[in-house]
Design an enzyme around this catalytic site. Structure first.
Site, short mmCIF file in Angstrom:
data_model
loop_
_atom_site.label_atom_id
_atom_site.label_comp_id
_atom_site.label_asym_id
_atom_site.label_seq_id
_atom_site.Cartn_x
_atom_site.Cartn_y
_atom_site.Cartn_z
N SER A 140 0.97 -0.79 0.71
CA SER A 140 -0.21 0.32 0.14
C SER A 140 0.69 1.63 -0.01
CB SER A 140 -0.90 -0.11 0.75
OG SER A 140 -1.46 1.02 1.44
N THR A 199 -8.70 -1.31 2.57
CA THR A 199 -9.10 -2.04 1.20
C THR A 199 -9.68 -3.38 1.43
OG1 THR A 199 -7.75 -1.70 -0.39
CG2 THR A 199 -6.87 -2.58 1.68
N LYS A 233 -13.61 -4.00 2.75
CA LYS A 233 -15.00 -2.64 2.84
C LYS A 233 -15.83 -2.90 2.79
CE LYS A 233 -12.17 -0.68 -0.50
NZ LYS A 233 -12.39 -0.05 -2.04
N GLY A 262 -17.68 -5.29 -10.40
CA GLY A 262 -17.05 -5.77 -9.17
C GLY A 262 -17.11 -5.40 -8.31
N GLY A 317 -4.83 4.77 -12.60
CA GLY A 317 -5.48 4.82 -10.42
C GLY A 317 -4.64 5.66 -9.63
#
Length: 283
Positions: A17, A64, A68, A130, A239
């Site tokens: 991350s 994350t 979620k 998704g 992203g």
């Protein structure tokens, strides 16, 4: 101004991350010397115990995958957007000690798409059905999209998104994952699928040069689909832009301070060696 507060990103796996880079740069730039932001490895089933054991110094958590949906269950109150999407990426500790769940993925998508020139009345194609597609549908609704077409390999997955579209108030259509070049003819195309899945589409998409392409993937970058869109003259969002934008919303939730967006973007850009778009000026 709050002092000696802690925050973290939680998920599994979590060592990759980049959120600590963004948030800690924000703390430094905003003069929040008592703040720290770390990573915590946490599976979905472990989230309730983790949240329940946090002391009063904890201001919030970035959540994350895979937690979620579980984040909604541990919260005492949930924002309308998180409820509509059925997922939260943000848990905020309120002054009374309770937890509030929000979804800054949606607001982050709105910010980056607005900065890229997405206007009300746009037609939107979403690749994939998704969890990230849920946020994309909700973001499209907030932007005033005329219609959202979800392209997916499983028709039942498209149907799972219909309640999100209905709650958000945007018409939803489904289309099969067949490589149809027309999928790219929308005003905005958002790819929410994992890296590599959409690569075969790059060879035959019929891009409109005045459209916006948003790929939630950022490693590797550019993706084949992003490369094709750039070559066609599209405006392309990565992203990384979303990673920054959703973190900005979390930073302001946790601290109550306006985020120093420029400095946060610069730190992320330096960490990955790629440009990152700051969606609004610092200050």
């Amino acid at each position: 101004m709050k002092q000696a507060n802690r925050a973290a990103v939680v998920g599994k796996p979590i060592s990759h991350s980049l959120s600590p880079v963004i948030h800690n740069a924000g703390y430094a730039a905003a003069g929040l010397s008592g703040w720290s932001y770390t990573r915590i490895e946490c599976a979905e089933a472990e989230l309730p115990a983790l949240v329940g054991g946090l002391g009063p110094e904890w201001a919030g958590l970035s959540v994350t995958m895979p937690g979620k949906e579980a984040a909604l269950a541990v919260a005492d109150a949930v924002s309308p957007v998180a409820a509509a999407v059925g997922a939260a990426n943000t848990l905020v500790r309120r002054p009374d000690g309770s937890w509030y769940a929000d979804n800054t993925d949606v607001t982050g998508m709105v910010d980056v798409l607005t900065a890229a020139g997405c206007a009300a009345g746009a037609t939107v194609t979403v690749l994939g059905a998704g969890g990230t597609a849920r946020a994309a549908v909700a973001a499209a609704a907030r932007l005033g999209a005329a219609e959202v077409t979800v392209v997916a390999r499983r028709p039942e997955a498209i149907e799972d998104l219909r309640p999100v579209a209905e709650a958000a108030g945007v018409p939803l259509a489904g289309a099969p994952w067949d490589g149809n070049p027309a999928h790219a003819r929308a005003d905005v195309v958002i790819s929410t699928v994992p890296k590599g899945v959409a690569d075969p589409l790059a060879e035959n998409f019929d891009w409109r040069p005045d459209s916006v392409f948003f790929d939630v993937v950022y490693d590797p970058w550019p993706t084949p689909l992003a490369t094709a869109a750039l070559a066609a003259g599209c405006r392309v969002v990565s992203g990384l832009d979303l990673l920054l934008a959703q973190a900005v919303g979390q930073f302001e939730h946790f601290t109550g301070v306006r985020a120093p967006v420029g400095e946060m973007a610069a730190a992320l850009s330096a960490a990955v060696g790629l440009p990152v778009r700051a969606t609004r000026p610092a200050g």
